[in-house]
Write a protein that holds these residues in place. Structure first.
Motif, PDB file in Angstrom:
ATOM      1  N   SER A  19      -1.144  -4.685  -2.576  1.00 49.14           N
ATOM      2  CA  SER A  19      -0.982  -3.607  -1.586  1.00 49.14           C
ATOM      3  C   SER A  19      -2.221  -2.720  -1.548  1.00 49.14           C
ATOM      4  O   SER A  19      -2.658  -2.301  -0.469  1.00 49.14           O
ATOM      5  N   ILE A  32       2.732   1.192   0.128  1.00 39.66           N
ATOM      6  CA  ILE A  32       2.728   2.057  -1.050  1.00 39.66           C
ATOM      7  C   ILE A  32       2.308   1.257  -2.279  1.00 39.66           C
ATOM      8  O   ILE A  32       2.428   0.031  -2.323  1.00 39.66           O
ATOM      9  N   THR A  40       6.451  -3.530  -3.864  1.00 42.15           N
ATOM     10  CA  THR A  40       6.624  -3.976  -2.472  1.00 42.15           C
ATOM     11  C   THR A  40       7.902  -4.794  -2.331  1.00 42.15           C
ATOM     12  O   THR A  40       8.117  -5.742  -3.084  1.00 42.15           O
ATOM     13  N   ASP A  59       1.072  -8.286   3.513  1.00 46.22           N
ATOM     14  CA  ASP A  59       1.336  -7.844   2.132  1.00 46.22           C
ATOM     15  C   ASP A  59       2.739  -8.302   1.766  1.00 46.22           C
ATOM     16  O   ASP A  59       3.660  -8.192   2.564  1.00 46.22           O
TER      17      ASP A  59
HETATM   18 MG   LIG Z   1       2.683  -4.301  -3.448  1.00 41.47          MG
END
Ligand SMILES: [Mg+2]
Ligand SMILES: Nc1nc2c(ncn2[C@@H]2O[C@H](COP(=O)(O)OP(=O)(O)OP(=O)(O)O)[C@@H](O)[C@H]2O)c(=O)[nH]1
Length: 294
Positions: A19, A32, A40, A59
């Motif tokens: 991320s 985040i 995530t 992501d």
């Molecule tokens: Mg992540």
């Protein structure tokens, strides 16, 4: 020059910096980040434009052994997105080195039959000797055609990686409108920014047991936005932790999250955050559907 556009799916163990890398490539915070694994939960598409190429970076949750409906869905999402992408980006944690988890992921990438690039991350933490060792181990991973040393945190090596990925994208029109940086609905992004502050302040099982939902954003005439949010936990004891002595924890989370929401929305924000117990939400398939974790 003809236009190119395509999807790059990021695969890697939890906590390797996927991320952080997506945010660095997009040039803005869309996902985040925390020092806890399994931050995530949903696939998030982030858009980066490099010369005449639009890269859609997907992501993904970290690859791990599923334990419940939530983590099963996270794994299914990874497999699905790898199969649909134009390239796979295998992110390896340079600080920890190449391990069995990475070989498992390399196998999944090989099965997806897409070009694979390996990024060895967190090189800001390594000296030259360890860097050489981990790059050599990464080059031995079967799936990867090319290995890039990077630091998602400092940005070192990231432009060269973007340039290389752009060259792998098929010719075709852009997939997202100019200026779009992500497909994530704004209410989900706001909820995630609040959850990020929860992750920073909690430990052990608590970060994994929390989900945040933004129910509504009211806009007042004077420009103030009132964000109504719920933090769900799975047990009364977790609720106690999140509220803290005399409400000190929820207050600290709220103050830090409000700053993030103000940065994102560009207005003053009042955050109305309550904590509720919702037993077994991670095993509730209908609820996971409604949360957009699919
Ligand atoms: Mg992540
Ligand atoms: N030193 C250093 N830390 C990094 C770097 N990239 C990420 N981190 C840190 O590593 C931790 C995990 O980063 P994330 O980006 O959340 O990792 P992730 O792979 O998305 O994790 P999951 O979503 O849980 O799979 C955070 O504490 C980051 O600040 C880097 O290049 N150098």
């Amino acid at each position: 020059m003809s236009q190119r556009a395509g999807f790059v799916a990021l695969a890697g163990r939890p906590n390797v910096g996927k991320s952080t890398l997506v945010n660095a490539m997009v040039g803005r915070k869309i996902a985040i980040v925390s020092d806890k694994p399994q931050t995530t939960r949903r696939a998030i598409r982030g858009v980066a434009v490099h010369e005449a190429t639009q890269l859609v970076l997907v992501d993904l949750p970290g690859v791990q052994r599923p334990r419940d409906a939530l983590t099963e869905r996270m794994q299914r999402r990874v497999e699905h997105e790898l199969g649909e992408s134009d390239a796979g980006l295998h992110v390896v944690n340079g600080e920890q080195g190449v391990g069995p988890g990475d070989r498992f992921i390399a196998g999944a990438l090989l099965a997806a039959a897409v070009p694979v690039v390996v990024a060895v991350n967190k090189l800001d933490r390594l000296d030259r000797e360890r860097t050489v060792d981990v790059l050599r181990a990464a080059a031995e991973l079967e799936a990867g055609d090319d290995v890039f040393p990077i630091s998602a945190r400092t940005g070192a090596g990231v432009p060269a990686l973007v340039d290389h990925l752009a060259g792998l994208m098929p010719e075709g029109p852009f997939l997202f409108a100019a200026g779009d940086t992500s497909d994530q609905p704004i209410l989900v992004l706001l909820a995630e920014l609040i959850r990020e502050q929860v992750l920073r302040r909690t430990f052990q099982e608590v970060p994994h047991a929390v989900e945040v939902v933004v129910e509504d954003v009211e806009e007042r005439d004077d420009g103030l936005r009132i964000v109504h949010a719920l933090a769900w936990v799975e047990a009364e004891s977790q609720k106690g932790i999140l509220i803290g002595a005399g409400g000190s924890m929820v207050k600290a989370i709220g103050t830090a999250a409000r700053r993030e929401l103000e940065r994102e929305l560009g207005t003053r924000v009042h955050l109305d955050l309550s904590v509720r117990v919702r037993r077994g939400w991670r095993a509730d398939e209908g609820l996971l559907d409604r949360l957009g974790i699919e």
